[in-house]
Design an enzyme around this catalytic site. Structure first.
Site, PDB file in Angstrom:
ATOM      1  N   GLN A 163      52.445  66.197  22.165  1.00  0.00           N
ATOM      2  CA  GLN A 163      51.400  65.583  21.345  1.00  0.00           C
ATOM      3  C   GLN A 163      51.974  64.616  20.314  1.00  0.00           C
ATOM      4  O   GLN A 163      51.347  64.338  19.294  1.00  0.00           O
ATOM      5  CB  GLN A 163      50.577  66.666  20.649  1.00  0.00           C
ATOM      6  CG  GLN A 163      49.829  67.578  21.616  1.00  0.00           C
ATOM      7  CD  GLN A 163      48.926  68.562  20.895  1.00  0.00           C
ATOM      8  OE1 GLN A 163      47.871  68.202  20.356  1.00  0.00           O
ATOM      9  NE2 GLN A 163      49.337  69.820  20.872  1.00  0.00           N
ATOM     10  N   LYS A 207      48.225  77.610  16.754  1.00  0.00           N
ATOM     11  CA  LYS A 207      49.412  77.392  15.916  1.00  0.00           C
ATOM     12  C   LYS A 207      49.102  77.643  14.437  1.00  0.00           C
ATOM     13  O   LYS A 207      49.928  78.210  13.717  1.00  0.00           O
ATOM     14  CB  LYS A 207      49.974  75.981  16.110  1.00  0.00           C
ATOM     15  CG  LYS A 207      49.158  74.852  15.527  1.00  0.00           C
ATOM     16  CD  LYS A 207      49.871  73.522  15.684  1.00  0.00           C
ATOM     17  CE  LYS A 207      49.049  72.385  15.073  1.00  0.00           C
ATOM     18  NZ  LYS A 207      48.917  72.497  13.610  1.00  0.00           N
ATOM     19  N   THR A 208      47.932  77.221  13.971  1.00  0.00           N
ATOM     20  CA  THR A 208      47.584  77.440  12.565  1.00  0.00           C
ATOM     21  C   THR A 208      47.421  78.928  12.283  1.00  0.00           C
ATOM     22  O   THR A 208      47.861  79.431  11.246  1.00  0.00           O
ATOM     23  CB  THR A 208      46.296  76.675  12.201  1.00  0.00           C
ATOM     24  OG1 THR A 208      46.475  75.286  12.490  1.00  0.00           O
ATOM     25  CG2 THR A 208      45.981  76.833  10.721  1.00  0.00           C
ATOM     26  N   ASP A 234      54.572  72.160   9.573  1.00  0.00           N
ATOM     27  CA  ASP A 234      53.539  71.998  10.602  1.00  0.00           C
ATOM     28  C   ASP A 234      53.687  70.617  11.247  1.00  0.00           C
ATOM     29  O   ASP A 234      54.123  69.657  10.607  1.00  0.00           O
ATOM     30  CB  ASP A 234      52.162  72.147   9.942  1.00  0.00           C
ATOM     31  CG  ASP A 234      51.038  72.205  10.953  1.00  0.00           C
ATOM     32  OD1 ASP A 234      51.279  72.590  12.112  1.00  0.00           O
ATOM     33  OD2 ASP A 234      49.893  71.870  10.579  1.00  0.00           O
ATOM     34  N   GLU A 235      53.323  70.514  12.525  1.00  0.00           N
ATOM     35  CA  GLU A 235      53.356  69.239  13.267  1.00  0.00           C
ATOM     36  C   GLU A 235      54.735  68.564  13.143  1.00  0.00           C
ATOM     37  O   GLU A 235      54.836  67.373  12.822  1.00  0.00           O
ATOM     38  CB  GLU A 235      52.251  68.297  12.758  1.00  0.00           C
ATOM     39  CG  GLU A 235      50.845  68.868  12.823  1.00  0.00           C
ATOM     40  CD  GLU A 235      50.278  68.951  14.235  1.00  0.00           C
ATOM     41  OE1 GLU A 235      51.037  68.738  15.200  1.00  0.00           O
ATOM     42  OE2 GLU A 235      49.081  69.246  14.374  1.00  0.00           O
ATOM     43  N   ARG A 264      41.417  67.641  24.060  1.00  0.00           N
ATOM     44  CA  ARG A 264      40.402  67.782  23.009  1.00  0.00           C
ATOM     45  C   ARG A 264      39.175  68.508  23.557  1.00  0.00           C
ATOM     46  O   ARG A 264      38.340  68.992  22.792  1.00  0.00           O
ATOM     47  CB  ARG A 264      39.934  66.407  22.483  1.00  0.00           C
ATOM     48  CG  ARG A 264      40.966  65.517  21.825  1.00  0.00           C
ATOM     49  CD  ARG A 264      41.801  66.222  20.817  1.00  0.00           C
ATOM     50  NE  ARG A 264      43.022  66.740  21.416  1.00  0.00           N
ATOM     51  CZ  ARG A 264      43.781  67.702  20.883  1.00  0.00           C
ATOM     52  NH1 ARG A 264      43.422  68.277  19.765  1.00  0.00           N
ATOM     53  NH2 ARG A 264      44.874  68.117  21.483  1.00  0.00           N
TER      54      ARG A 264
END
Length: 666
Positions: free
Chosen positions: A277, A51-52, A246-247, A618
């Site tokens: 998430q 995503k980044t 973002d997020e 993770r």
């Protein structure tokens, strides 16, 4: 290709060639997200899906397309994430332009919500009723102020905890409720709402009197500014033509309104996130914001990034089997080119001590195989679970770090020095004055202190001159000290001012006389000086003010990088955004994970399931999950059944290991 040749080649490229070069490293869906330049865009990005990379390439593509940097806004939640985004945009532009200093990014704003809100507040402080250099109270300062109000209002802290009141006020602010609006939504004749209303009013009054804002205000005040001054809102809408968030699943109501107001003028809003998430509802985050994006923006385009570049397919399938039980979600089938992978290891243990021993032994075994400790993490649901693990690691002499402990800027000695700097920048900051007026001790009693604080609660505290004489009144001596420090504040760069302050108040001697670990504390003070060096290039006063701003904007998610080969221990909440080769998930028992408070609340149970999804994803290669037959809780040994999450993972994805506890049934 040599650097000089590469630079010459990039310099001869057309804009179209540069754009093609930028897109070449992206998968098809990432390219679609980059090319969807105009109109509302929802990018649903699973964990490890890049995503980044996508959002930074999108920003760089806008710049290459001729959009001015000043017209682009990107907001996120941590300074670390913002810095990574800035760095990546610069790298992308350097790669396409053949220079390490592309001018195209100058003027680009990439930062946290709160940094952006602060920039707006600084620009319009007078409209909001503040002097330009207001203080920003962190959580500790806010709590101290709540306690001060409670004392004045004669509220029994045994009946109402200050932290509960602080949390309630923060929640009201994040929902954009003023004390008056709160009174209109509840029956303040009831004891608890009445008490909250009283404290809220006085809390806000004291903030104003101190020319201070708390962290929530950095969003709340800009929203009110936009709502009450439409011409200002239009100016910002015209300035920021392309907005990125973002997020997005972690936004609260105030942040949602903030961004929506800015984007309504043009509709060029791109949000990226993952409802699976969303794990911060306890902080006021509302993941319905991401689920409702298409309702808010009917013309929105939706792109799902479902190719995972982090984990094996076994891990992804296990995570999907758990999150798939949630009803309130957007379905995403994550896939990876890393087919197969090690099965998830499920280990029943006798108790928490045996659990810690298993983790330690397995970690040592992996280390002998060539794995690094820094690539391993132990995740738990609550901080209390770390005790047995820490004891085992200490006895076994295995290095580890606890993530989420006392942060550098929250350490007492650091906060003492910061408080001195804050009252130099903002003379009305009586909370900081209260903290340092007897640090080091000056013999100022409680009554004298309260009398002084009452008398000096004015815009212009008394200014005295001259040297401190023998038998000088302690209050007068303190005022002389502050006057002397203000002279230094006006003339010295940041590090020189700090060194002058330490010498003037004999702070090293104070630590030696009062702290058992004085050397360690002094090292923290010296580290603050090192951190202040980068502000020395700014003019005196301005450098310290910028230092204070940056410190205030550091969040609890901005953890230091791992510098040595040590295993990490942290709550699952703290692990979001991180990745490790080997993940140990401990305490998989009903009442622990999922947490006991979620067992009879469907919406909370769904968040616990999302938390489990975050924990699993993770991991890059291996996952170890443990549950104990008995565990010491609240001073008594208890036996809880295995977590329901274990039963939700298909058996072919798991390998149940026998650690001498007998057969286990689910």
């Amino acid at each position: 290709m040599a650097l000089a040749e590469s630079a010459w080649y990039a310099g001869t490229m057309s804009t179209a060639d540069r754009q093609e070069k930028l897109l070449s490293g992206l998968n098809q869906k990432q390219q679609e997200a980059v090319l969807a330049q105009n109109g509302p865009l929802l990018i649903l990005a699973g964990p490890g899906a890049g995503k980044t990379k996508t959002i930074t390439h999108r920003i760089a593509f806008l710049l290459l397309s001729g959009v001015p940097a000043e017209a682009i806004l990107a907001v996120t939640f941590t300074n670390k994430a913002a810095e990574e985004m800035r760095s990546r945009v610069q790298t992308i532009l350097a790669h396409t332009h053949g220079t390490t200093q592309p001018a195209a990014a100058a003027g680009l704003f990439i930062g946290t919500f709160h940094a952006f809100g602060l920039r707006i507040m600084r620009a319009h402080a007078s409209i909001l009723g503040y002097a330009a250099h207001f203080s920003i109270f962190d959580s500790d300062d806010s709590l101290s102020l709540v306690k001060e109000v409670m004392k004045e209002e004669q509220i029994n802290p045994k009946q109402y905890a200050a932290t509960v009141i602080q949390h309630a006020i923060s929640g009201l602010k994040n929902n954009l409720l003023t004390p008056q609006a709160y009174a209109e939504t509840v029956d303040i004749g009831d004891p608890f709402p009445h008490m909250i209303h009283r404290v809220f009013i006085r809390y806000e009054q004291k903030l104003r009197a101190a020319n201070a804002v708390d962290f929530d205000d950095l969003i709340v005040h800009p929203v009110h500014l936009f709502q009450e001054h439409p011409t200002l809102l239009i100016a910002y809408q015209e300035r920021f033509q392309y907005i990125h968030v973002d997020e997005y699943q972690d936004t609260n109501h105030a942040q949602y309104i903030f961004i929506t107001l800015l984007a309504r003028g043009h509709g060029n809003i791109a949000v990226v996130g993952d409802d699976a998430q969303a794990i911060y509802s306890f902080r006021g985050a509302n993941f319905q914001n991401i689920l409702n994006f298409e309702r808010d923006w009917p013309s929105a385009r939706v792109i799902i990034l479902d190719q995972n570049y982090r984990s094996t397919q076994v891990i992804l399938d296990a995570a999907r089997s758990i999150i798939g039980k949630n009803k309130n979600q957007r379905d995403k089938k994550l896939w990876t080119e890393r087919e197969g992978g090690d099965t998830i290891q499920l280990i029943p243990v006798e108790n928490e001590k045996a659990e810690a021993t298993f983790v330690l032994d397995t970690l040592r075994s992996l280390r002998r195989e060539g794995h690094f400790l820094k690539d391993m993490v132990i995740l738990y649901r609550t901080n209390a679970q770390s005790r047995a693990l820490e004891e085992a690691f200490l006895e076994g002499s295995v290095p580890y770090r606890i993530v989420g402990g006392v942060r550098f800027y929250q350490r007492k000695e650091v906060k003492d020095i910061i408080a001195y700097l804050r009252i130099l920048a903002n003379p009305d900051d009586l909370t900081s004055t209260r903290r340092i007026i007897n640090t080091p001790p000056r013999g100022i009693g409680k009554k004298a202190l309260e009398r002084y604080l009452t008398q000096t609660n004015t815009p212009s505290p008394p200014v005295l001159t001259g040297m401190v004489k023998k038998n000088t009144d302690p209050i007068e001596a303190f005022e002389m000290l502050i006057h002397e420090l203000r002279d230094a504040f006006a003339t010295l760069p940041a590090t020189a001012l700090l060194k002058f302050l330490f010498a003037r108040i004999s702070y090293r001697a104070h630590l030696d006389a009062t702290a058992v670990n004085a050397e360690e504390r002094w090292q923290n003070v010296e580290e603050l000086v090192s951190l202040a060096q980068k502000y020395d290039a700014l003019p005196p006063q301005e450098g310290v003010e910028k230092l204070l701003e940056d410190i205030a904007l550091i969040s609890d998610a901005d953890e230091a990088e791992i510098q040595q080969d040590s295993a990490s221990m942290m709550t699952i909440h703290a692990a979001k955004g991180l990745e490790f080769k080997d993940v140990f998930m401990v305490g998989l028992e009903e009442g622990i994970f999922p947490h006991s408070r979620a067992l009879f609340a469907p919406h909370e149970l769904e968040e616990e399931r999302r938390l489990c999804y975050v924990a699993l994803t993770r991991a890059k290669e291996r996952v170890y999950m443990t549950f104990a037959m008995t565990r010491m809780q609240f001073g008594a040994r208890q036996a809880n059944p295995p977590s329901r999450f274990l039963n939700e993972i298909p058996q072919h994805l798991m390998d149940i290991r026998d650690e001498g506890t007998g057969e286990v049934y689910f």
